[in-house]
Scaffold this motif. Sequence first.
Motif, short mmCIF file in Angstrom:
data_model
loop_
_atom_site.label_atom_id
_atom_site.label_comp_id
_atom_site.label_asym_id
_atom_site.label_seq_id
_atom_site.Cartn_x
_atom_site.Cartn_y
_atom_site.Cartn_z
N GLU A 142 -15.20 -2.01 7.54
CA GLU A 142 -14.80 -3.17 8.33
C GLU A 142 -13.29 -3.44 8.27
OE1 GLU A 142 -19.02 -4.01 6.79
OE2 GLU A 142 -17.16 -3.17 6.00
N LEU A 143 -12.70 -3.39 7.10
CA LEU A 143 -11.30 -3.78 6.96
C LEU A 143 -10.36 -2.80 7.67
CD1 LEU A 143 -11.01 -4.96 3.25
CD2 LEU A 143 -11.37 -6.35 5.29
N VAL A 144 -9.18 -3.31 8.02
CA VAL A 144 -8.15 -2.46 8.64
C VAL A 144 -7.36 -1.80 7.51
CG1 VAL A 144 -6.15 -2.41 10.17
CG2 VAL A 144 -8.00 -4.03 10.61
N ASP A 145 -7.52 -0.49 7.36
CA ASP A 145 -6.87 0.25 6.27
C ASP A 145 -5.38 -0.05 6.18
OD1 ASP A 145 -9.20 1.63 5.58
OD2 ASP A 145 -8.82 3.19 7.05
N ARG A 146 -4.73 -0.02 7.33
CA ARG A 146 -3.27 -0.17 7.35
C ARG A 146 -2.84 -1.55 6.84
NH1 ARG A 146 -1.16 -0.53 11.94
NH2 ARG A 146 -3.00 -0.51 13.28
N ALA A 147 -3.59 -2.57 7.23
CA ALA A 147 -3.24 -3.93 6.79
C ALA A 147 -3.36 -4.06 5.28
CB ALA A 147 -4.14 -4.95 7.49
N VAL A 148 -4.41 -3.47 4.71
CA VAL A 148 -4.61 -3.51 3.26
C VAL A 148 -3.50 -2.73 2.57
CG1 VAL A 148 -6.14 -2.89 1.35
CG2 VAL A 148 -7.12 -3.74 3.50
N ALA A 149 -3.23 -1.51 3.05
CA ALA A 149 -2.22 -0.65 2.43
C ALA A 149 -0.83 -1.29 2.50
CB ALA A 149 -2.20 0.71 3.11
N GLU A 150 -0.54 -1.94 3.60
CA GLU A 150 0.76 -2.61 3.75
C GLU A 150 0.89 -3.74 2.74
OE1 GLU A 150 3.47 -4.40 7.40
OE2 GLU A 150 1.29 -4.52 7.55
N ARG A 151 -0.14 -4.57 2.63
CA ARG A 151 -0.10 -5.69 1.69
C ARG A 151 -0.03 -5.20 0.24
NH1 ARG A 151 -4.67 -10.36 2.00
NH2 ARG A 151 -3.50 -10.92 3.89
N ALA A 152 -0.67 -4.05 -0.03
CA ALA A 152 -0.71 -3.51 -1.40
C ALA A 152 0.55 -2.73 -1.77
CB ALA A 152 -1.94 -2.63 -1.56
N GLY A 153 1.51 -2.63 -0.85
CA GLY A 153 2.76 -1.95 -1.17
C GLY A 153 2.69 -0.44 -1.13
N ILE A 154 1.67 0.10 -0.47
CA ILE A 154 1.56 1.56 -0.34
C ILE A 154 2.68 2.09 0.56
CG2 ILE A 154 0.14 3.44 0.61
CD1 ILE A 154 -1.04 2.41 -1.96
N GLY A 155 2.98 1.37 1.60
CA GLY A 155 4.03 1.74 2.55
C GLY A 155 4.21 0.61 3.54
N TRP A 156 5.05 0.85 4.54
CA TRP A 156 5.21 -0.16 5.58
C TRP A 156 4.51 0.30 6.85
CZ3 TRP A 156 8.95 3.36 4.35
CH2 TRP A 156 9.51 4.09 5.40
N SER A 157 4.18 -0.64 7.71
CA SER A 157 3.50 -0.30 8.96
C SER A 157 4.55 0.11 9.99
CB SER A 157 2.69 -1.50 9.45
OG SER A 157 1.83 -1.13 10.49
N GLY A 158 4.56 1.40 10.32
CA GLY A 158 5.59 1.92 11.20
C GLY A 158 5.36 1.59 12.67
N LYS A 159 6.37 1.85 13.47
CA LYS A 159 6.25 1.62 14.91
C LYS A 159 5.22 2.55 15.54
CE LYS A 159 10.94 -0.17 15.62
NZ LYS A 159 12.25 0.02 16.28
N ASN A 160 4.92 3.65 14.83
CA ASN A 160 3.88 4.58 15.33
C ASN A 160 2.48 4.16 14.92
OD1 ASN A 160 3.92 5.17 12.61
ND2 ASN A 160 4.37 7.34 12.84
N CYS A 161 2.37 2.93 14.39
CA CYS A 161 1.07 2.36 13.98
C CYS A 161 0.44 3.11 12.82
CB CYS A 161 0.10 2.28 15.16
SG CYS A 161 0.66 1.16 16.46
N SER A 162 1.25 3.80 12.04
CA SER A 162 0.79 4.46 10.82
C SER A 162 1.47 3.81 9.63
CB SER A 162 1.15 5.95 10.84
OG SER A 162 0.49 6.63 11.88
N ILE A 163 0.83 3.90 8.46
CA ILE A 163 1.50 3.48 7.23
C ILE A 163 2.45 4.60 6.84
CG2 ILE A 163 1.16 3.20 4.74
CD1 ILE A 163 0.63 0.65 6.27
N ILE A 164 3.71 4.24 6.61
CA ILE A 164 4.72 5.22 6.22
C ILE A 164 5.11 4.97 4.76
CG2 ILE A 164 6.99 6.19 6.72
CD1 ILE A 164 6.71 5.13 9.59
N THR A 165 4.94 5.99 3.94
CA THR A 165 5.30 5.87 2.53
C THR A 165 6.64 6.57 2.29
OG1 THR A 165 4.27 7.96 1.83
CG2 THR A 165 2.84 6.02 1.96
N PRO A 166 7.45 6.06 1.37
CA PRO A 166 8.73 6.73 1.09
C PRO A 166 8.52 8.14 0.56
CG PRO A 166 8.67 4.52 0.10
CD PRO A 166 7.28 4.82 0.57
N GLU A 167 7.43 8.35 -0.21
CA GLU A 167 7.21 9.65 -0.84
C GLU A 167 6.63 10.70 0.11
OE1 GLU A 167 6.01 6.29 -3.69
OE2 GLU A 167 5.69 6.83 -1.60
N PHE A 168 5.65 10.30 0.91
CA PHE A 168 4.87 11.27 1.68
C PHE A 168 4.97 11.07 3.19
CE2 PHE A 168 2.43 9.97 -2.19
CZ PHE A 168 2.80 11.06 -2.98
#
Length: 381
Positions: free
Chosen positions: A137-163
């Motif tokens: 149910e949850l939006v993966d990107r919203a959770v990952a963004e809040r958890a500091g995994i990465g930021w939500s990019g303009k391409n609608c993907s979570i972008i991490t500094p490492e990967f």
Amino acid sequence: MDTASLKKEIIAYSKTIGIDKIGFASPSTFEEMKVRLYRQQELRYQSGFEEKDIEKRTEPSLIFDKPKSIISIALAYPSKMGPKVISKKGERRGIFSRASWGTDYHTVLRDRLKKLEEYIALKMPEARFKSMVDTGELVDRAVAERAGIGWSGKNCSIITPEFGSYVYLGEMITNIPFEPDHPMEDRCGSCNKCVDVCPTGALVQGGQLNAQKCIAFVTQTKGFLAEEFREKLGNRLYGCDTCQTVCPENKGKDFHFHTEMEPNPEIAKPLLKPLLSISNREFKEKFGHVSGSWRGKKPIQRNAIIALAHYRDETAIPELITVMKDDPRPVLRGTAAWALGKIGGQDALEALQHAFSVEKDEEVLQEIRKGLYFFAEKKQG
């Protein structure tokens, strides 16, 4: 055990089971995401594959009794193939997007989440969990963004500094009150490359996607493709990576941490012509373990036909004629007719003329007309 110590132990343990990044988030309502999703619904930009209840997608308390925190995980996947196979004349190949390389990522992520659950339960027997990948149910990107995994990019993907954005995401709601991590600063800045080069203009603006126009979505549909998408599909069989490959944050990012994710070139970049006559059993045996197979063989076969037209592959004319004449599925018969018109040649023309005299399905007849029209255009030109 206090939760601060447990959090440290979980982070350390996660690295031993192949979790590349982990973060902790508050389970409060995702208010901003809720507003965006209702706007997407209003604009009819949704794909239809996601959970339809927006409240459940943004309010963890509706799907878990008394949530205290959410654990977000990320696994990095390869962006480059090891041994390469070449698409050449007479042996043209299609391509599955990187998210369909190797074993279905849902399977891989669920394995890591299950191991994490088992570890936490040993440390804290009263712990409760609800884990999910992108079918939850949850939006993966919203959770990952809040958890500091990465930021939500303009391409609608979570972008991490490492990967970069080459990461799969999963999450676990729990009743353990972990200290939340901090969201990351957006680093897209003024860069707009992904929006500018999206093949169909599906990225309406940075961070907003019209899924109905996105090639990644279009490749998974089962009906006839609109003409505008056929011209943009190229040799894509499943998914689209354009908005990731142009991202400066992804430059030089290529990680091969997980053997399950390593692509078999013959599956990730298969020959097109054999796909036209592949049986259900053969398809399941060859492609059943990859995420791109979840809709069955029909969309892949339709996309393969369009890819052959893209290549103007004259060697595929006999196979395409067979599909147009004998395939029981109107979408494939019609798409083959369209492709024959695109490729051209006397055999294709005669086959189209004959098919027009015997075909009963109106949609297929419309595609045959298109195929014949291409011949008329060439003659005039």
